[in-house]
Design an enzyme around this catalytic site. Structure first.
Site, PDB file in Angstrom:
ATOM      1  N   LYS A 125      -5.095  -3.915  -5.283  1.00 25.63           N
ATOM      2  CA  LYS A 125      -5.101  -2.952  -4.183  1.00 25.63           C
ATOM      3  C   LYS A 125      -6.506  -2.459  -3.869  1.00 25.63           C
ATOM      4  CE  LYS A 125      -0.437  -0.963  -4.355  1.00 25.63           C
ATOM      5  NZ  LYS A 125       0.336   0.295  -4.515  1.00 25.63           N
ATOM      6  N   TRP A 167      -4.010   3.446   2.814  1.00 27.39           N
ATOM      7  CA  TRP A 167      -2.654   3.927   3.038  1.00 27.39           C
ATOM      8  C   TRP A 167      -1.718   3.859   1.837  1.00 27.39           C
ATOM      9  CZ3 TRP A 167       1.913   0.875   3.404  1.00 27.39           C
ATOM     10  CH2 TRP A 167       1.720  -0.508   3.440  1.00 27.39           C
ATOM     11  N   GLU A 168      -2.018   3.142   0.795  1.00 22.26           N
ATOM     12  CA  GLU A 168      -1.214   3.228  -0.425  1.00 22.26           C
ATOM     13  C   GLU A 168      -2.058   3.786  -1.570  1.00 22.26           C
ATOM     14  OE1 GLU A 168       1.034  -0.092  -1.761  1.00 22.26           O
ATOM     15  OE2 GLU A 168       2.268  -0.188   0.039  1.00 22.26           O
ATOM     16  N   GLY A 169      -2.954   4.675  -1.217  1.00 19.95           N
ATOM     17  CA  GLY A 169      -3.895   5.227  -2.176  1.00 19.95           C
ATOM     18  C   GLY A 169      -5.264   4.643  -1.920  1.00 19.95           C
ATOM     19  N   GLN A 174      -7.056   4.195  -6.630  1.00 23.73           N
ATOM     20  CA  GLN A 174      -6.712   2.983  -7.385  1.00 23.73           C
ATOM     21  C   GLN A 174      -7.603   2.833  -8.610  1.00 23.73           C
ATOM     22  OE1 GLN A 174      -4.042   1.444  -6.671  1.00 23.73           O
ATOM     23  NE2 GLN A 174      -3.680   2.226  -4.604  1.00 23.73           N
TER      24      GLN A 174
END
Length: 334
Positions: A125, A167-169, A174
């Site tokens: 990510k 958008w997912e961290g 991460q």
């Protein structure tokens, strides 16, 4: 005028709802699209002659793909797109195997894979979204001014991928997840296991008869050992000052990302060398030779980026934390 279809119900469909791609998939997809767009342009766009001599004899100028600085951008995109795809496939395969174990009642085996995925996920990510952004940015650069305007769609690739590291961290989240929660809170078990796998990958290639494989396996071994030892150093320093984890986390994630990318390219190179030795068609031969050449680029041009990240990891916490909050600016936001 009002759109007469605006209030109309959507047409019936048996297709499942679209699921947005994961951030690392977005990063790899952006690198691939930027590479495809850049490659054809670099072959079509002509400007001056190559410094080493005329390449396109029948044209008024040589294609810019003959310029080393342009090739550097194209190779970066190719390395990220193909190497990142391999990194994704590894995790997809692990997820599939975990589902098999869950369905067969092997809870212990499923847990082992789940923990492995937990370690790899923040690397994918964080790292693949960052290098995916860079690949998309280089897509604009290859086009020059033509890349900045909308007509050629190069800038859209960058705009679309920019959300991936958010958008997912964010990448910073991460990095903290990887170093703080996945490694430190598990008493370094995940990094010990991961480095053990990399050592095992290198071992049979260290004395290969193929000079390229031999050289690059030693390089990967050295970088893996460095990554392993740096983790223990951070843990020791964090025992007295937890800020060592936060201050080193992004450089740590990127260091691990480049090592992981290199490990996948070494796997591809080893497979290509074996295929070439076994004999192949002319088309296959060119494909495998391209894999070997791109692996050489990764190890000689991308893996050295870890030197800067290592310096960041070893830098003092005070260089980040000594500046007081009110001293960042003396004319606003005080």
């Amino acid at each position: 005028h009002a759109n007469p279809l605006a209030s109309s119900p959507p047409p019936p469909s048996s297709s499942p709802p679209l699921i947005p791609p994961s951030p690392p998939t977005q990063g790899v997809a952006a690198a691939e699209l930027a590479f495809q767009n850049s490659l054809w342009y670099a072959k079509e766009r002509r400007s001056m002659r190559s410094l080493s001599g005329t390449k396109d004899q029948d044209a008024v100028a040589d294609s810019i793909i003959w310029q080393p600085s342009v090739r550097s951008m194209l190779l970066f995109q190719k390395a990220v797109a193909e190497g990142g795809r391999s990194m994704l496939y590894e995790c997809v395969k692990l997820a599939d195997n975990m589902q098999v174990k869950e369905r067969t009642g092997d809870e212990k085996g499923a847990l082992v894979i789940d923990e492995r995925l937990g370690f790899l996920t923040p690397i994918l990510k964080g790292f693949l979204t960052e290098v995916g952004k860079e690949a998309a940015d280089l897509g604009i650069q290859v086009y020059g001014g033509h890349g900045y305007i909308k007509d050629n769609k190069a800038e859209q690739v960058y705009r679309d991928v920019r959300i991936a590291s958010l958008w997912e961290g964010t990448t910073q989240i991460q990095a903290l997840d990887l170093l703080g929660r996945k490694i430190m809170l598990q008493k370094l078990k995940p990094i010990n296991e991961h480095c053990g796998e990399l050592y095992a990958q290198c071992r049979p290639l260290l004395f290969s008869s193929n000079a390229g494989l031999r050289s690059r396996s030693w390089s990967l071994l050295g970088h893996t050992l460095e990554w392993h030892l740096m983790t223990y150093r951070i843990a020791a320093r964090a025992a007295s000052d937890k800020e060592w984890i936060s201050s080193t986390s992004v450089d740590y994630l990127m260091f691990g990302g480049y090592v992981s990318l290199a490990s996948h390219w070494l796997k591809m190179e080893a497979a290509a060398v074996n295929a070439l030795a076994a004999g192949s068609t002319d088309e296959d031969t060119e494909f495998y030779q391209a894999k070997v050449a791109t692996s050489a680029y990764v190890f000689e041009r991308l893996l050295p980026r870890t030197r800067a990240h290592k310096a960041g990891i070893n830098a003092s916490v005070s260089s980040l934390m000594d500046l007081q909050a009110n001293s960042f600016s003396f004319d606003h936001a005080r």
